[in-house]
Motif scaffolding. Structure first.
Motif, mmCIF file in Angstrom:
data_model
loop_
_atom_site.group_PDB
_atom_site.id
_atom_site.type_symbol
_atom_site.label_atom_id
_atom_site.label_comp_id
_atom_site.label_asym_id
_atom_site.label_seq_id
_atom_site.Cartn_x
_atom_site.Cartn_y
_atom_site.Cartn_z
ATOM 1 N N UNK A 118 0.757 -1.079 0.033
ATOM 2 C CA UNK A 118 0.024 -0.044 -0.192
ATOM 3 C C UNK A 118 0.945 1.303 -0.061
ATOM 4 N N UNK A 119 0.209 2.430 -0.141
ATOM 5 C CA UNK A 119 0.919 3.791 -0.291
ATOM 6 C C UNK A 119 0.151 4.471 0.924
ATOM 7 N N UNK A 120 0.703 5.523 1.410
ATOM 8 C CA UNK A 120 0.489 6.197 2.344
ATOM 9 C C UNK A 120 0.985 7.696 2.407
ATOM 10 N N UNK A 121 0.271 8.676 2.443
ATOM 11 C CA UNK A 121 0.837 10.160 2.388
ATOM 12 C C UNK A 121 1.636 10.355 3.507
ATOM 13 N N UNK A 122 3.049 10.538 3.054
ATOM 14 C CA UNK A 122 3.905 10.752 4.116
ATOM 15 C C UNK A 122 3.751 11.932 4.943
ATOM 16 N N UNK A 123 3.422 12.886 4.275
ATOM 17 C CA UNK A 123 3.182 14.341 4.832
ATOM 18 C C UNK A 123 2.121 14.156 5.981
ATOM 19 N N UNK A 124 1.121 13.393 5.549
ATOM 20 C CA UNK A 124 -0.159 13.257 6.468
ATOM 21 C C UNK A 124 0.465 12.471 7.673
ATOM 22 N N UNK A 125 1.277 11.338 7.425
ATOM 23 C CA UNK A 125 1.713 10.503 8.585
ATOM 24 C C UNK A 125 2.393 11.199 9.351
ATOM 25 N N UNK A 126 3.413 12.248 8.927
ATOM 26 C CA UNK A 126 4.367 12.853 9.903
ATOM 27 C C UNK A 126 3.442 13.948 10.713
ATOM 28 N N UNK A 127 2.615 14.398 10.016
ATOM 29 C CA UNK A 127 1.679 15.646 10.742
ATOM 30 C C UNK A 127 0.850 14.817 12.110
ATOM 31 N N UNK A 128 0.384 13.907 11.541
ATOM 32 C CA UNK A 128 -0.639 13.224 12.550
ATOM 33 C C UNK A 128 0.358 12.511 13.771
ATOM 34 N N UNK A 144 9.918 10.941 5.865
ATOM 35 C CA UNK A 144 9.978 11.241 4.627
ATOM 36 C C UNK A 144 10.990 10.329 3.722
ATOM 37 N N UNK A 145 12.038 9.781 4.730
ATOM 38 C CA UNK A 145 12.951 8.960 3.978
ATOM 39 C C UNK A 145 12.567 7.625 3.667
ATOM 40 N N UNK A 146 11.090 7.344 4.144
ATOM 41 C CA UNK A 146 10.471 5.989 3.670
ATOM 42 C C UNK A 146 10.267 6.077 2.164
ATOM 43 N N UNK A 147 10.703 4.857 1.487
ATOM 44 C CA UNK A 147 10.437 4.596 0.258
ATOM 45 C C UNK A 147 8.675 4.859 -0.238
ATOM 46 N N UNK A 148 8.687 4.354 -1.623
ATOM 47 C CA UNK A 148 7.323 5.105 -2.056
ATOM 48 C C UNK A 148 6.110 4.004 -1.462
ATOM 49 N N UNK A 149 6.400 2.783 -1.371
ATOM 50 C CA UNK A 149 5.245 1.624 -0.899
ATOM 51 C C UNK A 149 5.547 1.179 0.296
ATOM 52 N N UNK A 150 4.660 0.621 1.068
ATOM 53 C CA UNK A 150 4.625 -0.220 2.387
ATOM 54 C C UNK A 150 4.326 -1.615 2.110
#
Ligand code: ZN
Lengths: 419, 96
Positions: A118-128, A144-150
């Motif tokens: 899956x993908x996840x909006x990293x900016x949103x993850x960080x903010x929350x 932010x350093x996480x790669x594109x997919x999880x």
């Protein structure tokens, strides 16, 4: 014996017997992992992260970010995710339902079941999670350093790590720790979280927390203990070297500043996120799984810069619903040196605020760096001598992390050959 | 409370202070440590943190700049001795 961890879930070790593992890994797609992920694989497999059985799925991450809960409703504040690049997924044709062989130190380490990509909006993850999306925040930068997919899915260790000295004396799995506590007859155990060589401010924090945790229990036998739990993860230049941190904590007991039967040193593998209050909750969960009953939280616990108020990490526990966490926070202010009292004393008791002299880990580092030996009321001479010994033995001449230490230090653990 | 750079005084530095007749510049803190506190303005603090990335400003406990490299502190200390004054940061920072 069954042990209950966080969320009321049993501590389960996800480890495959060697003979079975040799067969099970044959033909699996191999993915090489970095240090952080390897440490988290170990944490998951031994139950440090109970009730997690693997890396989080999207529903888990969403719950953690939005409600501080896993998809199953259990309290959890920080995403534990396995990141992978689009290219690697394409190149290795990784699909949901696959099993991957995770490799570290060029050795097979664990099997990851690909339940979900899956993908996840990293900016949103960080903010929350961190309350900010500024890249200056080290936890945000890590996100932010996480790669594109999880990849979400269960993890099973196929090759148990062997801890290298001096860490082998201090690494205990949740099950082993609980057995230790039973042997010691400890009914209450208070955690001291550390990434520092202890000065007497830390020593008194521990002593104060012990008194607090012990409370109304009888005094004829030792039934309350202190567990120093040093966080071992990625190092930054200027930090104390890991060897000095654990050995210097341990020497406080060996030199008698703590009685032999009340104090114990241990390590946990974790890369600090500096999430302040959220990280405090995470630390409480981790130590619940270690079998602890109390967790001391001081000023600015796991904070960084000015992102969190110094006591946010205390107040967050007021918002956690009854029963969601099975460990009691012990909330403390700082200890300082007071020239009037003539001692290191608790700022919540001493009335000489104008004359009091605070001291921090940074200050002590600065003193040592200037080539000065701090007074014993501030810093124990046994600790000072040991720091210097560790510098020679492990730090290439420095008790602080240098470029050379980062490059050439001995690994904390080694994966053996899997045959 | 004003911002300072704490220069911790070991025997070697104390000898130099005594020779220069500046021994009373050193204050005693923390149950027997000698220190000289070199004052720094807000702007100087910002410049120092920029020029020396290892340095840390401890805003919470001590309001001091710590963890400057040893050589830098030696230089600051030497300038204090030379100028016989603690007010030297303006001049010190000119060369950076
Ligand atoms: Zn006092």
């Amino acid at each position: 014996m069954n042990y209950i961890g966080h969320g009321g879930k049993e501590i389960v070790e996800r480890i495959m017997p060697r003979e079975q593992a040799v067969e099970a890994i044959k033909g699996l797609t191999e993915v090489t992992i970095r240090g952080q992920i390897a440490r988290e694989v170990i944490d998951i497999a031994y139950g440090f992260f109970t009730p997690l059985e693997g890396f989080m799925t999207r529903a888990d991450v969403e719950g953690v970010c939005n409600e501080m809960k896993l998809a199953n409703g259990v309290l959890w504040p920080i995403p534990i995710v396995f990141d992978i690049s689009d290219e690697e997924i394409k190149e290795k044709n990784i699909k949901e339902g696959d099993k991957l062989l995770l490799k570290y130190q060029d050795k097979p380490m664990a099997i990851l079941e690909v339940e979900e990509i899956f993908t996840y909006d990293k900016k949103e993850m960080a903010k929350k999670v961190y309350g900010t999306d500024e890249e200056k925040h080290p936890g945000v930068a890590r996100t932010y350093n996480y790669k594109d997919k999880f990849i979400g899915g269960k993890v099973t260790l196929v090759n148990e790590p062997v801890m290298n000295p001096p860490f082998d004396q201090f690494f205990f799995t949740p099950k082993q720790l609980r057995q230790k506590f039973a042997e010691k007859g400890w009914q209450r155990i208070v955690a001291h979280q550390t990434r520092n060589v202890p000065h007497t401010g830390h020593e008194w924090l521990m002593k104060g927390a012990w008194l607090s945790a012990h409370g109304e229990l009888p005094v004829e036998k030792t039934v309350t203990g202190i567990l120093v739990n040093a966080i071992i993860g990625e190092k930054r230049k200027g930090d104390y070297i890991d060897e000095a941190i654990v050995l210097c904590h341990d020497v406080l007991r060996k030199a008698g500043y703590f009685r032999e039967d009340v104090h114990m040193t241990s390590i946990a593998l974790w890369d600090m996120r500096y999430a302040g209050p959220k990280e405090a909750v995470f630390h409480a969960i981790l130590r619940t799984n270690l079998g602890l009953t109390h967790h001391m939280f001081g000023r600015d616990h796991a904070g960084v810069g000015t992102y969190y108020d110094p006591y946010d990490a205390h107040r967050i526990f007021d918002r956690i619903p009854e029963g969601a966490l099975n460990i009691k926070p012990v909330r403390v202010l700082e200890w300082w040196y007071c020239p009037v009292c003539g001692e290191v004393t608790y700022s919540g008791l001493c009335g000489h605020k104008d004359k009091a002299q605070g001291f921090s880990g940074t200050l002590i580092r600065s003193i040592i760096q200037d080539g000065v030996k701090p007074p014993r009321l501030i810093f124990r001479p046994e600790v000072f001598d040991l720091i210097m010994e560790c510098a020679e033995k492990y730090g290439f001449g420095s008790p602080f992390v240098t470029d050379r230490y980062l490059k050439e230090r001995q690994d904390i653990f080694t994966l053996p050959d899997l045959k | 409370m004003s911002i300072t750079i704490n220069i911790w005084i070991n025997e070697e530095r104390y000898e130099k202070l005594q020779k220069a007749g500046l021994a009373n510049m050193a204050q005693e803190v923390l149950a027997g440590l000698k220190v000289i506190k070199v004052p720094v303005t807000e702007e100087q603090k910002d410049k120092i943190l920029k020029v020396f990335p290892t340095a840390k400003y401890d805003s919470a406990t001590t309001k001091s700049i710590e963890l400057l490299p040893r050589e830098v502190k030696d230089k600051i200390f030497d300038m204090v001795i030379e100028k016989q004054s603690l007010e030297i940061m303006d001049e010190f920072l000119k060369s950076y």
